[in-house]
Design a protein around this motif. Structure first.
Motif, PDB file in Angstrom:
ATOM      1  N   PHE A 154       0.742  -1.198  -0.011  1.00 19.09           N
ATOM      2  CA  PHE A 154      -0.023   0.167   0.012  1.00 19.09           C
ATOM      3  C   PHE A 154       0.864   1.296   0.065  1.00 19.09           C
ATOM      4  CE2 PHE A 154      -2.195  -3.438   1.884  1.00 19.09           C
ATOM      5  CZ  PHE A 154      -3.535  -3.401   1.323  1.00 19.09           C
ATOM      6  N   ASP A 155       0.288   2.297  -0.624  1.00 19.82           N
ATOM      7  CA  ASP A 155       1.015   3.777  -0.488  1.00 19.82           C
ATOM      8  C   ASP A 155       0.993   4.216   0.802  1.00 19.82           C
ATOM      9  OD1 ASP A 155       1.118   3.849  -3.544  1.00 19.82           O
ATOM     10  OD2 ASP A 155      -0.935   4.150  -3.646  1.00 19.82           O
ATOM     11  N   LEU A 156       0.027   3.991   1.785  1.00 19.53           N
ATOM     12  CA  LEU A 156      -0.310   4.419   3.052  1.00 19.53           C
ATOM     13  C   LEU A 156      -0.740   3.487   3.994  1.00 19.53           C
ATOM     14  CD1 LEU A 156      -0.667   7.110   4.896  1.00 19.53           C
ATOM     15  CD2 LEU A 156      -2.895   7.289   3.862  1.00 19.53           C
TER      16      LEU A 156
ATOM     17  N   PRO B 235       7.416   0.799  -1.604  1.00 23.98           N
ATOM     18  CA  PRO B 235       8.696   1.467  -1.667  1.00 23.98           C
ATOM     19  C   PRO B 235       8.235   2.963  -1.909  1.00 23.98           C
ATOM     20  CG  PRO B 235       9.337  -0.097  -2.975  1.00 23.98           C
ATOM     21  CD  PRO B 235       7.562  -0.221  -2.659  1.00 23.98           C
ATOM     22  N   GLY B 236       8.410   3.825  -1.050  1.00 25.30           N
ATOM     23  CA  GLY B 236       8.056   5.260  -1.086  1.00 25.30           C
ATOM     24  C   GLY B 236       6.853   5.420  -0.194  1.00 25.30           C
TER      25      GLY B 236
ATOM     26  N   ASN C 196      12.529   5.914   6.699  1.00 25.02           N
ATOM     27  CA  ASN C 196      12.743   7.451   6.831  1.00 25.02           C
ATOM     28  C   ASN C 196      11.881   8.017   7.707  1.00 25.02           C
ATOM     29  OD1 ASN C 196      15.095   7.214   4.966  1.00 25.02           O
ATOM     30  ND2 ASN C 196      13.631   7.489   3.204  1.00 25.02           N
ATOM     31  N   PHE C 197      12.385   8.954   8.587  1.00 33.84           N
ATOM     32  CA  PHE C 197      11.410   9.388   9.582  1.00 33.84           C
ATOM     33  C   PHE C 197      11.063  10.568   8.826  1.00 33.84           C
ATOM     34  CE2 PHE C 197      11.051  13.042  12.646  1.00 33.84           C
ATOM     35  CZ  PHE C 197       9.994  12.359  13.649  1.00 33.84           C
ATOM     36  N   VAL C 198       9.527  11.000   9.094  1.00 35.53           N
ATOM     37  CA  VAL C 198       9.005  11.960   8.162  1.00 35.53           C
ATOM     38  C   VAL C 198       8.643  13.179   9.098  1.00 35.53           C
ATOM     39  CG1 VAL C 198       7.372  12.780   6.900  1.00 35.53           C
ATOM     40  CG2 VAL C 198       8.412  10.614   6.131  1.00 35.53           C
TER      41      VAL C 198
ATOM     42  N   GLU D 116       8.593   6.641   6.337  1.00 35.00           N
ATOM     43  CA  GLU D 116       8.326   6.609   4.705  1.00 35.00           C
ATOM     44  C   GLU D 116       9.288   5.356   4.525  1.00 35.00           C
ATOM     45  OE1 GLU D 116       8.171   9.237   1.016  1.00 35.00           O
ATOM     46  OE2 GLU D 116      10.494   8.995   1.981  1.00 35.00           O
ATOM     47  N   ARG D 117       8.927   4.268   3.700  1.00 38.74           N
ATOM     48  CA  ARG D 117       9.471   3.233   3.231  1.00 38.74           C
ATOM     49  C   ARG D 117      10.535   3.622   2.319  1.00 38.74           C
ATOM     50  NH1 ARG D 117       8.055  -2.577   0.790  1.00 38.74           N
ATOM     51  NH2 ARG D 117      10.155  -3.273   0.343  1.00 38.74           N
ATOM     52  N   LYS D 118      11.933   3.396   2.425  1.00 33.98           N
ATOM     53  CA  LYS D 118      12.909   3.702   1.653  1.00 33.98           C
ATOM     54  C   LYS D 118      12.645   3.206   0.117  1.00 33.98           C
ATOM     55  CE  LYS D 118      16.101   4.273   5.047  1.00 33.98           C
ATOM     56  NZ  LYS D 118      17.295   3.970   5.841  1.00 33.98           N
ATOM     57  N   ILE D 119      13.126   3.943  -0.649  1.00 32.31           N
ATOM     58  CA  ILE D 119      12.702   3.566  -2.386  1.00 32.31           C
ATOM     59  C   ILE D 119      14.077   2.596  -2.882  1.00 32.31           C
ATOM     60  CG2 ILE D 119      12.664   4.342  -4.688  1.00 32.31           C
ATOM     61  CD1 ILE D 119      11.071   6.684  -3.652  1.00 32.31           C
TER      62      ILE D 119
END
Length: 185
Positions: free
Chosen positions: A116-118, A141-142, A166-168, A182-185
């Motif tokens: 999923f995107d989210l 990813p992302g 990645n901490f947002v 965020e999941r790293k790409i």
């Protein structure tokens, strides 16, 4: 449903009867999630609500245009989510009794696990920590991960468990925290 509807056209009304399920939008963790989702859930975004409770987060994402899947380990929560979605004139795209760890079983093909995107998990920190690997696997990813329902005393453990993402941002209301990763790409 007992509250007066907003007269502000910029706001989206959510009609929720929590019954025995969690989530009326007034608790700090749910309130922070709604604020974060209003920034992240958009048209066409694929979203997963882990521990959907009353369905408030699923319904909000659906009203913002996301394609929404939801799960809960409590049968009453799944029923409440479906009933509240109907009251709001939306339909959750896929809902099941179980957890994010059952995601493979929800796939209609023998292909890889759906991603999923989210992904949002507004549940207690101990459960988030137990599900951390499954929550990460559910992200494209992302993709963004929203974690909430976390007391401040769990901050370090959550940061450590999700340090590979990645901490947002982090939000805080009283002793409650919400994180976006965020999941790293």
């Amino acid at each position: 449903s007992w509250c007066e509807r907003s007269q502000d056209p910029a706001l989206i009304d959510l009609l929720i009867d929590p019954a025995l399920a969690f989530g009326s939008g007034h608790h700090e963790s749910t309130n922070m999630c709604l604020a974060l989702l209003s920034e992240l859930a958009r048209n066409g975004v694929s979203a997963l609500d882990v521990g959907c409770g009353s369905g408030i987060l699923s319904i909000a994402m659906k009203k913002l245009g996301a394609k929404v899947s939801a799960c809960d380990t409590d049968e009453q929560a799944v029923t409440a989510t479906q009933q509240n979605a109907e009251k709001n004139g939306v339909q959750i795209d896929k809902i099941w009794l179980g957890s994010v760890s059952n995601l493979n079983e929800q796939s209609s093909s023998a292909a890889a696990q759906p991603q999923f995107d989210l992904v949002v998990a507004n549940i207690i920190a101990d459960v988030i920590l137990i599900l951390s690997a499954d929550l990460k696997k559910a992200l494209k990813p992302g993709g963004k991960l929203v974690l909430s329902g976390i007391l401040e005393k769990y901050k370090d453990r959550i940061e450590q468990a999700f340090s590979d993402l990645n901490f947002v941002q982090m939000k805080k209301q009283n002793e409650w925290l919400s994180f976006v990763y965020e999941r790293k790409i």
